[in-house]
Write a protein that holds these residues in place. Structure first.
Motif, PDB file in Angstrom:
ATOM      1  N   VAL A  20       5.237  33.388  88.434  1.00 35.42           N
ATOM      2  CA  VAL A  20       4.728  34.530  88.934  1.00 35.42           C
ATOM      3  C   VAL A  20       5.961  35.232  89.755  1.00 35.42           C
ATOM      4  O   VAL A  20       6.907  34.551  90.234  1.00 35.42           O
ATOM      5  N   GLN A  21       6.073  36.581  89.652  1.00 35.58           N
ATOM      6  CA  GLN A  21       7.262  37.385  90.185  1.00 35.58           C
ATOM      7  C   GLN A  21       6.837  37.404  91.658  1.00 35.58           C
ATOM      8  O   GLN A  21       5.803  37.465  92.021  1.00 35.58           O
ATOM      9  N   GLU A  22       7.900  37.186  92.554  1.00 39.57           N
ATOM     10  CA  GLU A  22       7.702  37.523  93.882  1.00 39.57           C
ATOM     11  C   GLU A  22       7.149  38.956  94.174  1.00 39.57           C
ATOM     12  O   GLU A  22       7.331  40.056  93.507  1.00 39.57           O
ATOM     13  N   ALA A  23       6.302  38.876  95.146  1.00 37.45           N
ATOM     14  CA  ALA A  23       5.409  40.277  95.457  1.00 37.45           C
ATOM     15  C   ALA A  23       4.262  40.349  94.593  1.00 37.45           C
ATOM     16  O   ALA A  23       3.420  41.069  95.026  1.00 37.45           O
ATOM     17  N   GLU A  24       4.093  39.608  93.347  1.00 36.20           N
ATOM     18  CA  GLU A  24       3.166  39.678  92.632  1.00 36.20           C
ATOM     19  C   GLU A  24       1.836  38.739  93.033  1.00 36.20           C
ATOM     20  O   GLU A  24       1.989  37.943  93.954  1.00 36.20           O
ATOM     21  N   THR A  25       0.619  39.191  92.267  1.00 35.69           N
ATOM     22  CA  THR A  25      -0.532  38.165  92.232  1.00 35.69           C
ATOM     23  C   THR A  25      -0.594  37.206  91.279  1.00 35.69           C
ATOM     24  O   THR A  25      -0.391  37.820  90.342  1.00 35.69           O
ATOM     25  N   VAL A  26      -0.954  35.955  91.810  1.00 34.80           N
ATOM     26  CA  VAL A  26      -1.431  35.084  90.580  1.00 34.80           C
ATOM     27  C   VAL A  26      -2.531  34.366  90.977  1.00 34.80           C
ATOM     28  O   VAL A  26      -2.909  34.170  92.138  1.00 34.80           O
TER      29      VAL A  26
ATOM     30  N   SER B  92      -2.004  36.282  96.585  1.00 33.56           N
ATOM     31  CA  SER B  92      -1.305  37.798  96.876  1.00 33.56           C
ATOM     32  C   SER B  92       0.038  37.787  97.322  1.00 33.56           C
ATOM     33  O   SER B  92       0.303  36.904  98.172  1.00 33.56           O
ATOM     34  N   ASP B  93       0.590  38.719  97.027  1.00 33.11           N
ATOM     35  CA  ASP B  93       1.972  39.146  97.628  1.00 33.11           C
ATOM     36  C   ASP B  93       3.056  37.687  97.724  1.00 33.11           C
ATOM     37  O   ASP B  93       3.418  37.245  98.675  1.00 33.11           O
ATOM     38  N   SER B  94       3.103  37.125  96.328  1.00 32.19           N
ATOM     39  CA  SER B  94       3.456  35.762  96.254  1.00 32.19           C
ATOM     40  C   SER B  94       4.973  35.777  96.824  1.00 32.19           C
ATOM     41  O   SER B  94       5.759  36.792  96.837  1.00 32.19           O
TER      42      SER B  94
END
Lengths: 116, 114
Positions: free
Chosen positions: A13-19, A80-82
């Motif tokens: 996952v990209q930082e700040a994205e949700t997974v 959320s907000d990875s």
């Protein structure tokens, strides 16, 4: 016998994205607990979140929430907000509701990487 | 905070040796567990104990034994270590009176059997 299945061995996952991490289980019980545990690299395993099967409301802990679908026997974890610190191995686990034999049954785990 | 400690982080032993892995918890938990963790297999329960001197087999007890003489200490014993017992060993404990029974884990012992 109860089984816990985590079909995806790895996710990114990209930082700040949700997974969302998937987990399904098989049981004939009506009351039980479900857990997500996190194991950071070279660090101790810790509890992330837990859900009681008799509760219809999905559990939430800050950026972590679950989507519990009892009929489908599905228990996914949404992050959320990875953050970079979320990179770890995540295990889904199941336990029956009652009894002195409080065994956890674990899935095989999923390795989550977080891209900066 | 609950603290679960394990006697060694890394251990190297030879085939046939007797191996002791120690686990200590400081929160008066009734339940203690030993798991092994292998890539692609997740955590598998070896033995657990819900009281002093009580033990129950988990899913993969063969080749292992345990000892719980005191409430805070749970030992895993490999009577004659074999190469297929090379693995990460995790100890955990939980409070039985607490219905949700979160398990608290130690840091793990990575055992290599040569």
């Amino acid at each position: 016998a109860q089984t816990v299945t985590q079909s995806q061995p790895e996710m990114s996952v990209q930082e700040a994205e949700t997974v969302t991490l998937s987990c399904t289980y098989d049981t004939s019980e009506s009351d039980y607990y479900l857990f997500w545990y996190k194991q950071p690299p070279s660090r101790q395993m810790i509890l992330v979140i837990r859900q009681e099967a008799y509760k219809q409301q999905n559990a939430t802990e800050n950026r972590f929430s679950v989507n519990f679908q009892k009929a489908a026997k599905s228990f996914s974890l949404k992050i959320s907000d990875s953050q970079l610190g979320d990179a770890a191995m995540y295990f889904c686990a199941y336990r029956i509701f009652t009894g002195a034999n409080s065994k956890l049954t674990f899935g095989k785990g999923i390795t989550l990487s977080v891209r900066p | 905070d609950v603290k679960v400690t394990q006697s060694s982080r890394y251990l190297v032993k030879r085939t046939g040796e007797k191996v002791f892995l120690e686990c200590v918890q400081d929160m008066d938990h009734e339940n203690m567990f030993w798991y092994r963790q292998d890539p692609g297999l997740g955590l598998r329960l070896i033995y657990f104990s819900y009281d002093v001197k009580m033990k129950e087999k988990g899913d993969i007890p063969e080749g292992y034994s345990v000892s719980r003489e005191k409430k805070e200490r749970f030992s895993l014993i490999l009577e004659s270590a074999s190469t297929n017992q090379t693995s990460m060993y995790l100890c955990a404990s939980s409070l039985r009176r607490q219905t949700q029974e979160t398990q608290y884990f130690g840091p793990g012992t990575r055992l290599l059997v040569l």
